[in-house]
Design an enzyme around this catalytic site. Structure first.
Site, PDB file in Angstrom:
ATOM      1  N   ASP A   1       0.858  -1.191   0.000  1.00 20.09           N
ATOM      2  CA  ASP A   1       0.000   0.000   0.000  1.00 20.09           C
ATOM      3  C   ASP A   1       0.892   1.239   0.000  1.00 20.09           C
ATOM      4  OD1 ASP A   1      -2.342  -1.459   0.169  1.00 20.09           O
ATOM      5  OD2 ASP A   1      -2.629  -1.140   2.322  1.00 20.09           O
TER       6      ASP A   1
ATOM      7  N   ARG B   1      -1.332  -0.661  -8.554  1.00 20.57           N
ATOM      8  CA  ARG B   1      -2.711  -0.292  -8.200  1.00 20.57           C
ATOM      9  C   ARG B   1      -2.772   1.237  -8.252  1.00 20.57           C
ATOM     10  NH1 ARG B   1      -3.792  -0.909  -2.192  1.00 20.57           N
ATOM     11  NH2 ARG B   1      -4.357  -3.079  -2.568  1.00 20.57           N
TER      12      ARG B   1
HETATM   13  P1  FAD Z   1     -14.599   9.109  -3.746  1.00 20.25           P
HETATM   14  O1  FAD Z   1     -13.699  10.155  -4.327  1.00 20.25           O
HETATM   15  O2  FAD Z   1     -14.723   9.003  -2.267  1.00 20.25           O
HETATM   16  O3  FAD Z   1     -16.052   9.262  -4.350  1.00 20.25           O
HETATM   17  C1  FAD Z   1     -16.275   9.492  -5.749  1.00 20.25           C
HETATM   18  C2  FAD Z   1     -17.693   9.120  -6.117  1.00 20.25           C
HETATM   19  O4  FAD Z   1     -17.878   7.698  -5.955  1.00 20.25           O
HETATM   20  C3  FAD Z   1     -18.761   9.726  -5.242  1.00 20.25           C
HETATM   21  O5  FAD Z   1     -19.101  11.010  -5.653  1.00 20.25           O
HETATM   22  C4  FAD Z   1     -19.902   8.725  -5.435  1.00 20.25           C
HETATM   23  O6  FAD Z   1     -20.494   8.916  -6.677  1.00 20.25           O
HETATM   24  C5  FAD Z   1     -19.167   7.421  -5.454  1.00 20.25           C
HETATM   25  N1  FAD Z   1     -19.069   6.835  -4.085  1.00 20.25           N
HETATM   26  C6  FAD Z   1     -17.944   6.746  -3.332  1.00 20.25           C
HETATM   27  N2  FAD Z   1     -18.200   6.115  -2.157  1.00 20.25           N
HETATM   28  C7  FAD Z   1     -19.510   5.821  -2.167  1.00 20.25           C
HETATM   29  C8  FAD Z   1     -20.393   5.172  -1.226  1.00 20.25           C
HETATM   30  N3  FAD Z   1     -19.956   4.708  -0.047  1.00 20.25           N
HETATM   31  N4  FAD Z   1     -21.700   5.035  -1.570  1.00 20.25           N
HETATM   32  C9  FAD Z   1     -22.159   5.505  -2.765  1.00 20.25           C
HETATM   33  N5  FAD Z   1     -21.375   6.128  -3.682  1.00 20.25           N
HETATM   34  C10 FAD Z   1     -20.075   6.286  -3.385  1.00 20.25           C
HETATM   35  N6  FAD Z   1      -5.266   5.274  -0.769  1.00 20.25           N
HETATM   36  C11 FAD Z   1      -3.944   5.474  -0.524  1.00 20.25           C
HETATM   37  O7  FAD Z   1      -3.522   6.607  -0.287  1.00 20.25           O
HETATM   38  N7  FAD Z   1      -3.074   4.414  -0.531  1.00 20.25           N
HETATM   39  C12 FAD Z   1      -3.475   3.147  -0.816  1.00 20.25           C
HETATM   40  O8  FAD Z   1      -2.649   2.222  -0.818  1.00 20.25           O
HETATM   41  C13 FAD Z   1      -4.848   2.922  -1.096  1.00 20.25           C
HETATM   42  N8  FAD Z   1      -5.322   1.705  -1.388  1.00 20.25           N
HETATM   43  C14 FAD Z   1      -6.633   1.552  -1.741  1.00 20.25           C
HETATM   44  C15 FAD Z   1      -7.092   0.292  -2.121  1.00 20.25           C
HETATM   45  C16 FAD Z   1      -8.394   0.138  -2.556  1.00 20.25           C
HETATM   46  C17 FAD Z   1      -8.867  -1.215  -2.985  1.00 20.25           C
HETATM   47  C18 FAD Z   1      -9.273   1.262  -2.631  1.00 20.25           C
HETATM   48  C19 FAD Z   1     -10.662   1.139  -3.159  1.00 20.25           C
HETATM   49  C20 FAD Z   1      -8.832   2.493  -2.212  1.00 20.25           C
HETATM   50  C21 FAD Z   1      -7.528   2.656  -1.760  1.00 20.25           C
HETATM   51  N9  FAD Z   1      -7.066   3.896  -1.327  1.00 20.25           N
HETATM   52  C22 FAD Z   1      -5.732   4.055  -1.051  1.00 20.25           C
HETATM   53  C23 FAD Z   1      -8.029   5.001  -1.083  1.00 20.25           C
HETATM   54  C24 FAD Z   1      -8.175   5.910  -2.297  1.00 20.25           C
HETATM   55  O9  FAD Z   1      -6.971   6.622  -2.473  1.00 20.25           O
HETATM   56  C25 FAD Z   1      -9.335   6.910  -2.133  1.00 20.25           C
HETATM   57  O10 FAD Z   1      -9.095   7.729  -1.027  1.00 20.25           O
HETATM   58  C26 FAD Z   1     -10.684   6.269  -1.934  1.00 20.25           C
HETATM   59  O11 FAD Z   1     -10.836   5.137  -2.743  1.00 20.25           O
HETATM   60  C27 FAD Z   1     -11.798   7.287  -2.278  1.00 20.25           C
HETATM   61  O12 FAD Z   1     -11.782   7.632  -3.637  1.00 20.25           O
HETATM   62  P2  FAD Z   1     -12.854   6.989  -4.654  1.00 20.25           P
HETATM   63  O13 FAD Z   1     -12.402   7.267  -6.037  1.00 20.25           O
HETATM   64  O14 FAD Z   1     -13.016   5.544  -4.330  1.00 20.25           O
HETATM   65  O15 FAD Z   1     -14.233   7.668  -4.335  1.00 20.25           O
END
Ligand code: FAD
Length: 282
Positions: A109, A159
Site C-alpha cells: 500500500d 494499483r
Molecule cells: P470518492 O472520491 O470518495 O467518491 C467518488 C464518487 O464515488 C462519489 O461522488 C460517489 O459517486 C461514489 N461513491 C464513493 N463512495 C460511495 C459510497 N460509499 N456510496 C455511494 N457512492 C459512493 N489510498 C492510498 O492513499 N493508498 C493506498 O494504498 C490505497 N489503497 C486503496 C485500495 C483500494 C482497494 C481502494 C478502493 C482504495 C484505496 N485507497 C488508497 C483510497 C483511495 O486513495 C481513495 O481515497 C478512496 O478510494 C476514495 O476515492 P474513490 O475514487 O473511491 O471515491
C-alpha cells in the site's frame, strides 16, 4: 472490542484472522476476489513489526489452507519503515518469501508522501527477486505520471488510487475534478503500457471511462481489475463483477481499526451518512 465497532464492522472484517476468513469466504461466493490487510501503521515498537510479520505469514497460511481467492496488502510503516528501514526491508522479504512459496501476491500500500520515495525505492530493490510484489500509485500526487512511466518500463504491477492522505498543494492536486482527470490520464498510461493494472475506486465516472477506454484499445477484461473497499457500494461491486470484470475487495482486519475507520468517513458524505444513520438508530 471498541464501542463503535458495531458500525465500523461494515468496513472492517473483524479483529481476528478467523473473522476475516468468514468475510472472505462470503465475498468469494459472490465471485469477488479479495486482498486482505492487517490493520496497523506507524508502529512505535520494533516488536510490533515482528508480530506483524508473523501475523501476515499466518494469513498466507490461512489463504492456502482455506483455499481462498485472496492475496495480501500491507503498509511498510506496519513493518517498521518509520523506525529502521533496513529491518523493515528484512521483514518485507520474509513475507514476500513466504508468499512466493505459496504462489501468492503481495501489494505494498502507499502511505503519505513522506514515505513515497522510500516505498518505491524498497519496491525497486525487490522487484527482480519477487515478481509476486506490486505497488500503489496515488493519482493526486504531481510526481505520479513519472513514477508510472518508470514502473511500466520495468513491468511492475500497479494499483492506481486517488490517494487518501492530505497533501500540500506543492505536492498534490487538490480539487476533485483535477484529481479525476489525473486519475484518468494515468489509467490510460497503465492500460496501454502497464502489467495487469488494478483500478481502485468507487467512482462510477472513472469506472465507465476506464471500461470504454479499454474497449476502444481492444484490451480484454482479463488484462486489468477493479478494486473497492469492504462495505463501500457492495451492490455496485457485484454489478461490475457480473459485467465480466474482476472485482477485488480490500478487506482490512485487526484490532487497530480506528485510523482506518476515520479515513473512510472523513470527506466521504455517503459513508458519513451511513455512520450517522446507525448512531441515530442505536
Ligand atoms: P470518492 O472520491 O470518495 O467518491 C467518488 C464518487 O464515488 C462519489 O461522488 C460517489 O459517486 C461514489 N461513491 C464513493 N463512495 C460511495 C459510497 N460509499 N456510496 C455511494 N457512492 C459512493 N489510498 C492510498 O492513499 N493508498 C493506498 O494504498 C490505497 N489503497 C486503496 C485500495 C483500494 C482497494 C481502494 C478502493 C482504495 C484505496 N485507497 C488508497 C483510497 C483511495 O486513495 C481513495 O481515497 C478512496 O478510494 C476514495 O476515492 P474513490 O475514487 O473511491 O471515491
Amino acid at each position: 472490542m471498541g464501542r463503535f465497532f458495531f458500525i465500523a464492522k461494515r468496513f472492517i472484517a473483524g479483529e481476528s484472522i478467523e473473522n476475516a476468513v468468514i468475510v472472505v469466504k462470503a465475498l468469494n461466493q459472490l465471485d469477488l476476489d479479495v486482498t486482505l490487510n492487517l490493520l496497523g501503521e506507524g508502529i512505535k515498537q520494533p516488536e510490533q513489526a515482528e508480530s506483524a510479520v508473523q501475523n501476515y505469514i499466518a494469513v498466507l497460511d490461512k489463504i492456502c489452507d482455506e483455499d481462498l481467492r485472496a492475496n495480501i496488502s500491507l503498509k511498510l510503516t506496519h513493518l517498521g519503515l518509520n523506525i529502521d528501514e533496513e529491518k523493515c526491508l528484512e521483514h518485507l522479504c520474509q513475507i514476500l518469501e513466504a508468499a512466493k512459496e505459496r504462489n501468492l501476491f503481495v501489494r505494498l500500500d502507499m502511505e503519505g508522501s513522506l514515505y513515497t520515495q522510500q516505498t518505491l525505492d524498497i519496491f525497486y530493490s525487490l522487484v527482480d527477486s519477487y515478481s509476486n510484489a506490486g505497488v500503489v500509485i496515488q493519482a493526486m500526487l504531481l510526481r505520479s505520471p513519472h513514477d508510472i512511466f518508470v514502473l511500466n518500463k520495468i513491468g511492475a504491477s500497479v494499483r492506481l488510487c486517488k490517494g487518501s492522505y492530505r497533501e500540500p498543494s506543492e505536492l498534490a492536486v487538490q480539487k476533485m475534478p483535477n484529481i479525476r482527470s489525473a486519475y484518468l490520464s494515468m489509467a490510460e498510461q497503465l492500460l496501454k503500457d502497464g502489467n495487469y493494472p488494478a483500478f481502485a475506486t468507487h467512482d462510477d465516472y472513472l469506472i465507465d471511462k476506464i471500461i470504454s477506454y479499454a474497449e476502444e484499445l481492444g484490451i480484454s477484461s482479463n488484462q486489468f481489475e477493479f478494486q473497492m473497499l469492504l462495505g463501500l457500494r457492495p451492490n455496485f461491486q457485484q454489478e461490475i463483477s457480473r459485467r465480466g470484470y474482476r472485482m477485488r475487495i480490500y478487506v482490512p482486519c485487526g484490532p487497530e481499526w480506528m485510523n482506518y475507520f476515520y479515513r473512510r468517513i472523513r470527506g466521504n458524505r455517503e459513508n458519513l451518512w451511513f455512520v450517522l444513520r446507525n448512531l441515530i438508530r442505536s
